[in-house]
Design a protein around this motif. Sequence first.
Motif, PDB file in Angstrom:
ATOM      1  N   LEU A   6       1.142  -0.623  -0.183  1.00 58.73           N
ATOM      2  CA  LEU A   6      -0.093   0.375  -0.123  1.00 58.73           C
ATOM      3  C   LEU A   6       0.857   1.225   0.026  1.00 58.73           C
ATOM      4  O   LEU A   6       1.855   1.452   0.726  1.00 58.73           O
ATOM      5  N   ARG A  25      -2.631   5.292  11.814  1.00 57.00           N
ATOM      6  CA  ARG A  25      -3.161   4.182  11.587  1.00 57.00           C
ATOM      7  C   ARG A  25      -3.821   3.338  10.106  1.00 57.00           C
ATOM      8  O   ARG A  25      -3.359   2.109  10.612  1.00 57.00           O
ATOM      9  N   ILE A  26      -3.456   4.239   9.758  1.00 57.09           N
ATOM     10  CA  ILE A  26      -4.025   3.400   8.799  1.00 57.09           C
ATOM     11  C   ILE A  26      -1.888   2.147   7.948  1.00 57.09           C
ATOM     12  O   ILE A  26      -2.814   1.293   7.779  1.00 57.09           O
ATOM     13  N   SER A  29      -1.945  -0.209  10.658  1.00 55.81           N
ATOM     14  CA  SER A  29      -2.710  -1.541  10.680  1.00 55.81           C
ATOM     15  C   SER A  29      -2.274  -2.455   9.500  1.00 55.81           C
ATOM     16  O   SER A  29      -2.167  -3.172   9.588  1.00 55.81           O
ATOM     17  N   LYS A  33      -0.869  -6.276   9.090  1.00 52.41           N
ATOM     18  CA  LYS A  33      -0.897  -7.024   9.028  1.00 52.41           C
ATOM     19  C   LYS A  33      -0.083  -7.693   7.708  1.00 52.41           C
ATOM     20  O   LYS A  33      -0.670  -8.288   7.089  1.00 52.41           O
TER      21      LYS A  33
ATOM     22  N   ILE B  92     -10.259   1.118  11.447  1.00 50.41           N
ATOM     23  CA  ILE B  92      -8.659   0.562   9.890  1.00 50.41           C
ATOM     24  C   ILE B  92      -8.533  -0.338   9.691  1.00 50.41           C
ATOM     25  O   ILE B  92      -8.466  -0.050   8.128  1.00 50.41           O
ATOM     26  N   LEU B  95     -10.645  -1.000   6.713  1.00 54.29           N
ATOM     27  CA  LEU B  95     -10.369   0.350   5.787  1.00 54.29           C
ATOM     28  C   LEU B  95      -9.177  -0.134   5.025  1.00 54.29           C
ATOM     29  O   LEU B  95      -9.283  -0.703   3.836  1.00 54.29           O
ATOM     30  N   VAL B  96      -8.036  -1.434   5.541  1.00 54.94           N
ATOM     31  CA  VAL B  96      -7.125  -1.783   5.075  1.00 54.94           C
ATOM     32  C   VAL B  96      -7.321  -2.325   4.407  1.00 54.94           C
ATOM     33  O   VAL B  96      -6.870  -2.969   3.157  1.00 54.94           O
ATOM     34  N   ASP B  97      -8.782  -3.219   4.395  1.00 56.90           N
ATOM     35  CA  ASP B  97      -8.772  -4.737   3.822  1.00 56.90           C
ATOM     36  C   ASP B  97      -8.883  -4.338   2.463  1.00 56.90           C
ATOM     37  O   ASP B  97      -9.231  -4.682   1.511  1.00 56.90           O
TER      38      ASP B  97
END
Lengths: 135, 109
Positions: A6, A25-26, A29, A33, B92, B95-97
């Motif tokens: 990303l 935060r994005i 996260s 993941k 969030i 949202l990332v997914d």
Amino acid sequence: MSEKTLTLALMDPPYESANSTTAFRIISSALKKGIHVNVFAYEGAVNLAMKDQSPHPNPVKGTTVEEEDHPTTKNFISSLVEIGKDSPLLNWVNCGLCVDERGAANAVEGVRRGGPADFLKMALESTNTLVIPTR
Amino acid sequence: MSSYVLIESRDPFESRDTQFVVETAAELKRRGNDVKVFLVQNGVLAARKNARNSHLPRLAEEGVTLLADDFSLRERGIQTGELFSDITESSIDALVDLLVGENTKVIWH
């Protein structure tokens, strides 16, 4: 499962907008993941990583630096760099011209200098790209 | 068919330019795309079911999926039970997914 990446382009300077908090935060996260993250910091966003930032006391409330425990964006970035030091990888690039304009070359470790060509390469090689502009 | 994620961060009661998201999302949906609007920051202020003149019911009528960031809701004292019925509380992480999903385009507003 194929690896995902990303890319985010940030433009807001620190302590101005909730956009910075949401971006952190994005990024956090995604890294948790296992998603690789590229960040291209443009315009005022190059100051997010500036090492010279320091927390401060609150003279209105009479509290000390320690009591305030004031968060700095450079510390958030250092934490994200630590999470993304290998795999997944956080690749944080500050726009060099924007850095020079602002005298913001003293960035925390893990942040490198680049240019718009880096952003193009990031976008072309990513699963998706999110541009968070200033208003 | 493409998937679109429009991230709305602006307070519709402060700025009328949130109409951009309404018109864009509705038109994309009419053209057969999967469209989600993710409300974040002050964008969640229109999510209360008793908010007057909220632009969100129209989006729901158009078939657009409405999601609201839980962190932004709690920051602004908005509880799940206060939400307009067609809004789903999200996060969030979710949202990332969405962002790394297949054939997904994302616009921040």
